[in-house]
Design a protein around this motif. Structure first.
Motif, short mmCIF file in Angstrom:
data_model
loop_
_atom_site.label_atom_id
_atom_site.label_comp_id
_atom_site.label_asym_id
_atom_site.label_seq_id
_atom_site.Cartn_x
_atom_site.Cartn_y
_atom_site.Cartn_z
N SER A 83 0.36 -1.19 0.00
CA SER A 83 -0.11 0.51 -0.35
C SER A 83 0.97 1.24 -0.28
CB SER A 83 -1.30 0.26 1.12
OG SER A 83 -1.79 -0.99 0.73
N ALA A 84 2.21 1.12 0.97
CA ALA A 84 2.74 2.10 0.61
C ALA A 84 3.40 2.55 -0.47
CB ALA A 84 4.05 2.52 1.97
N LEU A 85 3.87 1.74 -0.76
CA LEU A 85 4.44 1.31 -2.54
C LEU A 85 3.50 1.66 -3.59
CD1 LEU A 85 6.37 -1.72 -2.59
CD2 LEU A 85 7.77 0.50 -2.35
N GLU A 86 1.68 1.54 -3.16
CA GLU A 86 1.32 2.34 -4.55
C GLU A 86 1.18 3.65 -4.14
OE1 GLU A 86 -2.44 -0.10 -3.37
OE2 GLU A 86 -1.29 -2.18 -4.67
N LEU A 287 11.01 2.73 16.22
CA LEU A 287 9.29 3.04 16.48
C LEU A 287 8.91 1.44 16.77
CD1 LEU A 287 7.46 5.15 14.31
CD2 LEU A 287 8.31 6.05 16.51
N ASP A 288 9.60 0.79 16.39
CA ASP A 288 9.13 -1.08 16.46
C ASP A 288 8.85 -1.69 17.68
OD1 ASP A 288 9.23 -2.98 13.83
OD2 ASP A 288 9.74 -4.40 16.75
N PRO A 289 7.91 -2.47 18.27
CA PRO A 289 7.42 -2.75 19.45
C PRO A 289 8.65 -3.99 19.99
CG PRO A 289 6.29 -3.01 17.87
CD PRO A 289 6.54 -2.77 17.64
N LEU A 290 8.96 -4.51 19.17
CA LEU A 290 10.12 -5.27 19.33
C LEU A 290 11.87 -5.55 19.64
CD1 LEU A 290 8.69 -9.09 17.45
CD2 LEU A 290 7.46 -7.11 19.97
N GLY A 291 11.48 -4.13 19.19
CA GLY A 291 13.69 -3.74 18.96
C GLY A 291 13.35 -2.83 20.29
N SER A 292 15.16 -2.46 20.85
CA SER A 292 15.32 -1.75 21.37
C SER A 292 16.35 -0.47 20.39
CB SER A 292 15.74 -2.82 22.42
OG SER A 292 15.73 -3.21 23.57
N GLN A 294 17.78 2.12 17.47
CA GLN A 294 16.64 3.13 17.20
C GLN A 294 17.39 3.51 16.27
OE1 GLN A 294 17.61 6.90 19.61
NE2 GLN A 294 19.33 6.25 20.35
N PHE A 295 17.14 2.79 14.89
CA PHE A 295 16.91 2.94 13.70
C PHE A 295 16.11 4.02 12.88
CE2 PHE A 295 19.92 -0.56 11.68
CZ PHE A 295 20.69 -0.26 13.33
N THR A 296 16.69 5.06 12.00
CA THR A 296 15.22 5.69 11.56
C THR A 296 15.06 5.66 10.14
OG1 THR A 296 16.97 7.03 10.79
CG2 THR A 296 15.63 7.53 12.98
N THR A 297 14.23 5.82 9.79
CA THR A 297 13.67 5.43 8.15
C THR A 297 15.16 5.99 7.68
OG1 THR A 297 11.90 5.43 9.21
CG2 THR A 297 12.53 5.98 6.14
N GLY A 298 15.86 6.62 7.38
CA GLY A 298 16.83 7.72 7.23
C GLY A 298 18.18 6.43 7.15
N THR A 299 17.91 6.04 8.13
CA THR A 299 18.99 4.39 8.57
C THR A 299 18.88 3.50 7.61
OG1 THR A 299 18.86 4.44 10.53
CG2 THR A 299 19.70 2.54 10.20
N TYR A 300 17.85 3.14 7.26
CA TYR A 300 17.21 2.39 6.01
C TYR A 300 17.33 2.65 4.48
CZ TYR A 300 15.37 -0.61 10.14
OH TYR A 300 15.45 -1.25 11.25
N ASP A 330 3.88 0.97 10.32
CA ASP A 330 4.32 2.56 9.28
C ASP A 330 5.33 2.44 9.18
OD1 ASP A 330 1.41 3.71 9.69
OD2 ASP A 330 1.48 4.27 11.52
N SER A 331 6.41 2.03 10.17
CA SER A 331 7.72 2.41 9.92
C SER A 331 7.91 1.45 9.32
CB SER A 331 8.57 2.77 11.79
OG SER A 331 8.71 0.95 11.83
N LEU A 332 7.08 0.43 8.97
CA LEU A 332 7.66 -1.00 8.28
C LEU A 332 7.86 -0.24 6.75
CD1 LEU A 332 9.05 -3.63 7.36
CD2 LEU A 332 5.90 -4.78 7.44
N SER A 333 6.56 0.47 6.33
CA SER A 333 5.92 0.84 5.33
C SER A 333 6.48 1.77 4.43
CB SER A 333 4.25 0.40 5.10
OG SER A 333 4.03 1.21 5.95
#
Length: 380
Positions: A83-86, A287-292, A294-300, A330-333
């Protein structure tokens, strides 16, 4: 060299979509079964010119029937990315959905579950990755700038062990693709980068004594499943071709940029791979609930761009990403979409999503110490 033919039971039929230099292979379901027999030689494919013209090829295997209510590894993950790609006008719409099935549990595998369709859908996911390897290799035989592949698949794979499923994972998608690259395409040396927040213990163990497959993992120190210590470097003939770099909690963009420059690049340069495969986990996002971490969208975005360039420099651009973790939709997409922008050479839009105000100071001293220890052990 003529490509060899590969056939995987239950491998889905392939459809191509090209828009803005993205080529998509869609894996489809039919009724209760799957499209069978995708057996052909890609160098005879009439769409091979589109392969060489594209800059990104991606496959979608959402495993809609593999779902347990309220479980973080849910059926919403891949559709959220699509959906985010679209929305970003990076692809055309195409998505099949399967009806909800009954749930069974897999004891002793971490919180891993299976449904009535999990086995077949896991085969499709693994097959999606294999055909991306086929496509990227085919394109690299015709172009010096082949497209980057991205398998938007689930269930994820890097925790899966020979005995069976583990940690949300069913089949070792990246491990299977690595052997496929070797056995089918004659690509002897495979370099695997795993930047999921959790250690890819399944991939680690699969190639622990293999000198021709280099496994490099960055992950949160002490997180599930508790493996991936710095001194785990391989065994026998494979000693030195496993590199684990556990990062202290709070490591983020600065840490990962340093790790890439001082650890990942020299390791890959020394290994001289024929192809790079990536376990792309997006659960290290702040923002991920299972991680600790603090990567960002910019990191990826930076990781995607740098890995693409690394592959171009070292192995003719042959590179395929495989979706692993990432449980904040949200952070994933947003992060996967920005990874696509990196592959396309487009400007990052991370600033529209990332909020610097929520970040805190990274543990730079601990990160530097970990990097120095790894560099010493591996003589980097």
């Amino acid at each position: 060299m003529e490509l060899q033919t590969f056939r995987l039971p239950y491998l889905a039929g392939c459809r191509y979509f090209q828009r803005r230099s993205i080529l998509r292979r869609q894996f489809c379901t039919k009724r209760s079964g799957f499209c069978i027999s995708c057996s052909y030689s890609l160098d005879k494919d009439p769409l091979i010119e589109k392969l060489t013209d594209a800059r990104v090829i991606y496959s979608v295997a959402p495993a809609m029937g593999h779902n347990q209510e309220a479980h973080p590894e849910s059926y919403l993950r891949v559709p959220a990315i699509v959906s985010a790609l679209e929305k970003a006008e990076l692809t055309s719409k195409a998505m099949n959905q399967a009806s909800e099935q009954g749930i069974i549990y897999i004891d002793g595998s971490g919180p891993t579950y299976a449904t009535a369709t999990t086995f077949q859908e896991s085969l499709v996911a693994a097959g999606a990755g294999l055909t991306l390897v086929d496509s990227v290799v085919a394109a690299s035989n015709c172009s010096q700038n082949p497209p980057t592949g991205f398998a938007l698949i689930r269930p994820p794979g890097h925790h899966a062990i020979p005995k069976g499923p583990m940690g949300f994972c069913v089949f070792g998608n990246v491990a299977i693709a690595a052997r496929h690259a070797q056995l089918v395409h004659g690509l002897k040396r495979v370099f695997i980068i795993d930047f999921d927040v959790h250690h890819g213990n399944g991939t680690n163990d699969a190639f622990y004594d293999d000198p021709d497959i280099y496994f490099l993992s960055t992950h949160h120190d002490g997180s599930y499943p508790g493996t991936g210590k710095i001194d785990e470097i391989g065994h026998g003939d494979g000693e030195g071709t496993t590199l684990n770099l556990p990062l202290p909690g709070g490591s983020g963009d600065i840490s990962m940029r340093t790790v890439f420059d001082e650890v990942i690049v020299p390791s890959a340069q020394r290994f001289k791979p024929d192809i790079i495969l990536v376990s792309a986990g997006y659960d290290a996002h702040v923002l991920d609930p299972l991680g600790s971490l603090q990567f960002t969208t910019g990191t990826y975005y930076t990781l995607a761009s740098n890995i693409k360039e690394l592959a171009k420099d070292l192995c003719g651009g042959r590179c395929v990403f495989f979706l692993e973790g990432g449980y904040n939709l949200d952070s994933l997409s947003y992060s996967v979409t920005d990874s696509f922008r990196a592959f396309l050479g487009e400007k990052s839009l991370a600033s529209e999503f990332d909020n610097p105000a929520i970040l805190y100071e990274e543990p730079s001293t601990k990160v530097k110490q970990a990097i120095q220890r790894v560099k010493h052990i591996h003589s980097l």
